[in-house]
Design a protein around this motif. Structure first.
Motif, PDB file in Angstrom:
ATOM      1  N   VAL A  47       0.842  -1.191   0.000  1.00 43.77           N
ATOM      2  CA  VAL A  47       0.000   0.000   0.000  1.00 43.77           C
ATOM      3  C   VAL A  47       0.882   1.248   0.000  1.00 43.77           C
ATOM      4  CG1 VAL A  47      -1.765   1.314   1.218  1.00 43.77           C
ATOM      5  CG2 VAL A  47      -1.849  -1.191   1.228  1.00 43.77           C
ATOM      6  N   ALA A  48       1.772   1.330   0.972  1.00 41.99           N
ATOM      7  CA  ALA A  48       2.639   2.496   1.072  1.00 41.99           C
ATOM      8  C   ALA A  48       3.833   2.173   1.954  1.00 41.99           C
ATOM      9  CB  ALA A  48       1.883   3.691   1.649  1.00 41.99           C
ATOM     10  N   THR A  49       4.946   2.810   1.660  1.00 44.31           N
ATOM     11  CA  THR A  49       6.135   2.654   2.487  1.00 44.31           C
ATOM     12  C   THR A  49       6.781   4.016   2.733  1.00 44.31           C
ATOM     13  OG1 THR A  49       7.558   2.282   0.563  1.00 44.31           O
ATOM     14  CG2 THR A  49       6.663   0.328   1.651  1.00 44.31           C
ATOM     15  N   ILE A  50       7.507   4.091   3.831  1.00 41.46           N
ATOM     16  CA  ILE A  50       8.312   5.269   4.134  1.00 41.46           C
ATOM     17  C   ILE A  50       9.690   4.769   4.517  1.00 41.46           C
ATOM     18  CG2 ILE A  50       7.432   5.368   6.520  1.00 41.46           C
ATOM     19  CD1 ILE A  50       7.750   8.473   6.261  1.00 41.46           C
ATOM     20  N   ARG A  51      10.687   5.261   3.834  1.00 36.98           N
ATOM     21  CA  ARG A  51      12.042   4.797   4.044  1.00 36.98           C
ATOM     22  C   ARG A  51      12.720   5.572   5.166  1.00 36.98           C
ATOM     23  NH1 ARG A  51      15.648   4.812  -0.652  1.00 36.98           N
ATOM     24  NH2 ARG A  51      16.703   3.148   0.459  1.00 36.98           N
ATOM     25  N   TYR A  52      13.941   5.141   5.511  1.00 33.66           N
ATOM     26  CA  TYR A  52      14.689   5.728   6.620  1.00 33.66           C
ATOM     27  C   TYR A  52      14.918   7.233   6.395  1.00 33.66           C
ATOM     28  CZ  TYR A  52      18.665   5.638   3.444  1.00 33.66           C
ATOM     29  OH  TYR A  52      19.499   5.837   2.366  1.00 33.66           O
ATOM     30  N   ASP A  53      14.989   7.634   5.116  1.00 34.82           N
ATOM     31  CA  ASP A  53      15.264   9.037   4.818  1.00 34.82           C
ATOM     32  C   ASP A  53      13.979   9.861   4.681  1.00 34.82           C
ATOM     33  OD1 ASP A  53      15.996   8.601   1.225  1.00 34.82           O
ATOM     34  OD2 ASP A  53      14.269   8.056   2.450  1.00 34.82           O
ATOM     35  N   GLY A  54      12.842   9.211   4.932  1.00 37.35           N
ATOM     36  CA  GLY A  54      11.572   9.930   4.868  1.00 37.35           C
ATOM     37  C   GLY A  54      10.904   9.880   3.507  1.00 37.35           C
ATOM     38  N   SER A  55      11.553   9.325   2.535  1.00 34.00           N
ATOM     39  CA  SER A  55      10.931   9.228   1.219  1.00 34.00           C
ATOM     40  C   SER A  55       9.801   8.207   1.254  1.00 34.00           C
ATOM     41  CB  SER A  55      11.964   8.844   0.162  1.00 34.00           C
ATOM     42  OG  SER A  55      12.548   7.587   0.461  1.00 34.00           O
ATOM     43  N   THR A  56       8.798   8.441   0.444  1.00 31.00           N
ATOM     44  CA  THR A  56       7.599   7.600   0.474  1.00 31.00           C
ATOM     45  C   THR A  56       7.308   6.996  -0.893  1.00 31.00           C
ATOM     46  OG1 THR A  56       6.191   9.526   0.057  1.00 31.00           O
ATOM     47  CG2 THR A  56       6.566   8.906   2.357  1.00 31.00           C
ATOM     48  N   ASN A  57       6.543   5.931  -0.856  1.00 34.96           N
ATOM     49  CA  ASN A  57       6.147   5.239  -2.072  1.00 34.96           C
ATOM     50  C   ASN A  57       4.726   4.726  -1.873  1.00 34.96           C
ATOM     51  OD1 ASN A  57       6.583   3.968  -4.685  1.00 34.96           O
ATOM     52  ND2 ASN A  57       6.586   2.032  -3.559  1.00 34.96           N
ATOM     53  N   TYR A  58       3.901   4.855  -2.911  1.00 31.29           N
ATOM     54  CA  TYR A  58       2.509   4.439  -2.810  1.00 31.29           C
ATOM     55  C   TYR A  58       2.119   3.539  -3.972  1.00 31.29           C
ATOM     56  CZ  TYR A  58       2.086   8.311   0.504  1.00 31.29           C
ATOM     57  OH  TYR A  58       2.239   9.155   1.568  1.00 31.29           O
ATOM     58  N   ALA A  59       1.218   2.620  -3.688  1.00 33.23           N
ATOM     59  CA  ALA A  59       0.616   1.856  -4.772  1.00 33.23           C
ATOM     60  C   ALA A  59      -0.256   2.801  -5.600  1.00 33.23           C
ATOM     61  CB  ALA A  59      -0.228   0.726  -4.208  1.00 33.23           C
ATOM     62  N   ASP A  60      -0.334   2.536  -6.876  1.00 30.68           N
ATOM     63  CA  ASP A  60      -1.141   3.398  -7.751  1.00 30.68           C
ATOM     64  C   ASP A  60      -2.594   3.447  -7.278  1.00 30.68           C
ATOM     65  OD1 ASP A  60       0.559   2.503 -10.863  1.00 30.68           O
ATOM     66  OD2 ASP A  60       1.023   3.995  -9.326  1.00 30.68           O
ATOM     67  N   SER A  61      -3.065   2.356  -6.718  1.00 29.65           N
ATOM     68  CA  SER A  61      -4.471   2.268  -6.323  1.00 29.65           C
ATOM     69  C   SER A  61      -4.835   3.194  -5.172  1.00 29.65           C
ATOM     70  CB  SER A  61      -4.827   0.823  -5.962  1.00 29.65           C
ATOM     71  OG  SER A  61      -3.994   0.366  -4.918  1.00 29.65           O
ATOM     72  N   VAL A  62      -3.853   3.645  -4.408  1.00 31.89           N
ATOM     73  CA  VAL A  62      -4.140   4.513  -3.263  1.00 31.89           C
ATOM     74  C   VAL A  62      -3.487   5.885  -3.399  1.00 31.89           C
ATOM     75  CG1 VAL A  62      -4.336   2.500  -1.750  1.00 31.89           C
ATOM     76  CG2 VAL A  62      -2.182   3.786  -1.841  1.00 31.89           C
ATOM     77  N   LYS A  63      -2.698   6.069  -4.436  1.00 35.56           N
ATOM     78  CA  LYS A  63      -1.991   7.331  -4.620  1.00 35.56           C
ATOM     79  C   LYS A  63      -2.987   8.479  -4.705  1.00 35.56           C
ATOM     80  CE  LYS A  63       1.667   6.671  -6.954  1.00 35.56           C
ATOM     81  NZ  LYS A  63       2.617   6.407  -8.070  1.00 35.56           N
ATOM     82  N   GLY A  64      -2.710   9.528  -3.949  1.00 36.87           N
ATOM     83  CA  GLY A  64      -3.595  10.684  -3.935  1.00 36.87           C
ATOM     84  C   GLY A  64      -4.714  10.571  -2.910  1.00 36.87           C
ATOM     85  N   ARG A  65      -4.912   9.380  -2.364  1.00 39.27           N
ATOM     86  CA  ARG A  65      -5.959   9.172  -1.361  1.00 39.27           C
ATOM     87  C   ARG A  65      -5.394   8.779  -0.005  1.00 39.27           C
ATOM     88  NH1 ARG A  65      -9.339   5.048  -1.803  1.00 39.27           N
ATOM     89  NH2 ARG A  65      -7.974   3.723  -3.076  1.00 39.27           N
ATOM     90  N   SER A  66      -4.125   8.422   0.029  1.00 35.05           N
ATOM     91  CA  SER A  66      -3.520   7.943   1.266  1.00 35.05           C
ATOM     92  C   SER A  66      -2.216   8.677   1.533  1.00 35.05           C
ATOM     93  CB  SER A  66      -3.241   6.438   1.178  1.00 35.05           C
ATOM     94  OG  SER A  66      -4.442   5.708   1.059  1.00 35.05           O
ATOM     95  N   THR A  67      -1.897   8.809   2.821  1.00 37.41           N
ATOM     96  CA  THR A  67      -0.647   9.456   3.226  1.00 37.41           C
ATOM     97  C   THR A  67      -0.001   8.638   4.334  1.00 37.41           C
ATOM     98  OG1 THR A  67      -1.560  11.646   2.727  1.00 37.41           O
ATOM     99  CG2 THR A  67       0.419  11.552   4.095  1.00 37.41           C
ATOM    100  N   ILE A  68       1.247   8.252   4.103  1.00 37.22           N
ATOM    101  CA  ILE A  68       1.990   7.539   5.135  1.00 37.22           C
ATOM    102  C   ILE A  68       2.906   8.549   5.830  1.00 37.22           C
ATOM    103  CG2 ILE A  68       3.847   6.825   3.564  1.00 37.22           C
ATOM    104  CD1 ILE A  68       3.978   4.180   5.189  1.00 37.22           C
TER     105      ILE A  68
END
Length: 119
Positions: A47-68
């Motif tokens: 669904v979503a990840t946040i790396r050690y440096d604070g960078s984030t990644n989202y699945a296309d299905s939740v992008k724009g609707r979810s915030t990690i």
């Protein structure tokens, strides 16, 4: 590492939920933290990840609707989910990727929290 996920529940389509995942140790040393979900009859998916440096990644299905996000002081990662859809219904799992000497990157999983979105 022990992970305690919470915040799941029943919500109507279009509504919001905020999931929390508290870790038993400092999260500042983790390679990444994230959320995965498993819908009925489907494989677990990112669904979503946040790396050690604070960078984030989202699945296309939740992008724009979810915030990690994360609170390092509280050893907690959050997933704010808005504009929820029935297809978001799933068990959501918290994940930690931690580097372990002589093992490499190891995955830890929380117990899962159920999110049900009614139409």
């Amino acid at each position: 590492v022990q992970l305690q996920a919470s915040g799941g529940g029943l919500v109507q389509a279009g509504g919001s939920l905020k999931l929390s995942c508290a870790a038993s140790e400092s999260i500042s040393g983790f390679n990444a933290m994230g959320w995965y979900r498993q819908r009925s009859g489907k494989q677990r998916e990112l669904v979503a990840t946040i790396r050690y440096d604070g960078s984030t990644n989202y699945a296309d299905s939740v992008k724009g609707r979810s915030t990690i996000s994360r609170d390092i002081a509280k050893n907690t990662v959050y997933l704010q989910m808005d504009s929820l859809r029935p297809e978001d219904t799933a068990v959501y799992y918290c994940n930690v990727k931690k580097w372990i000497v002589q093992v490499g990157v190891y995955d830890y999983w929380g117990q899962g929290t159920l999110v049900t979105v009614s139409s």
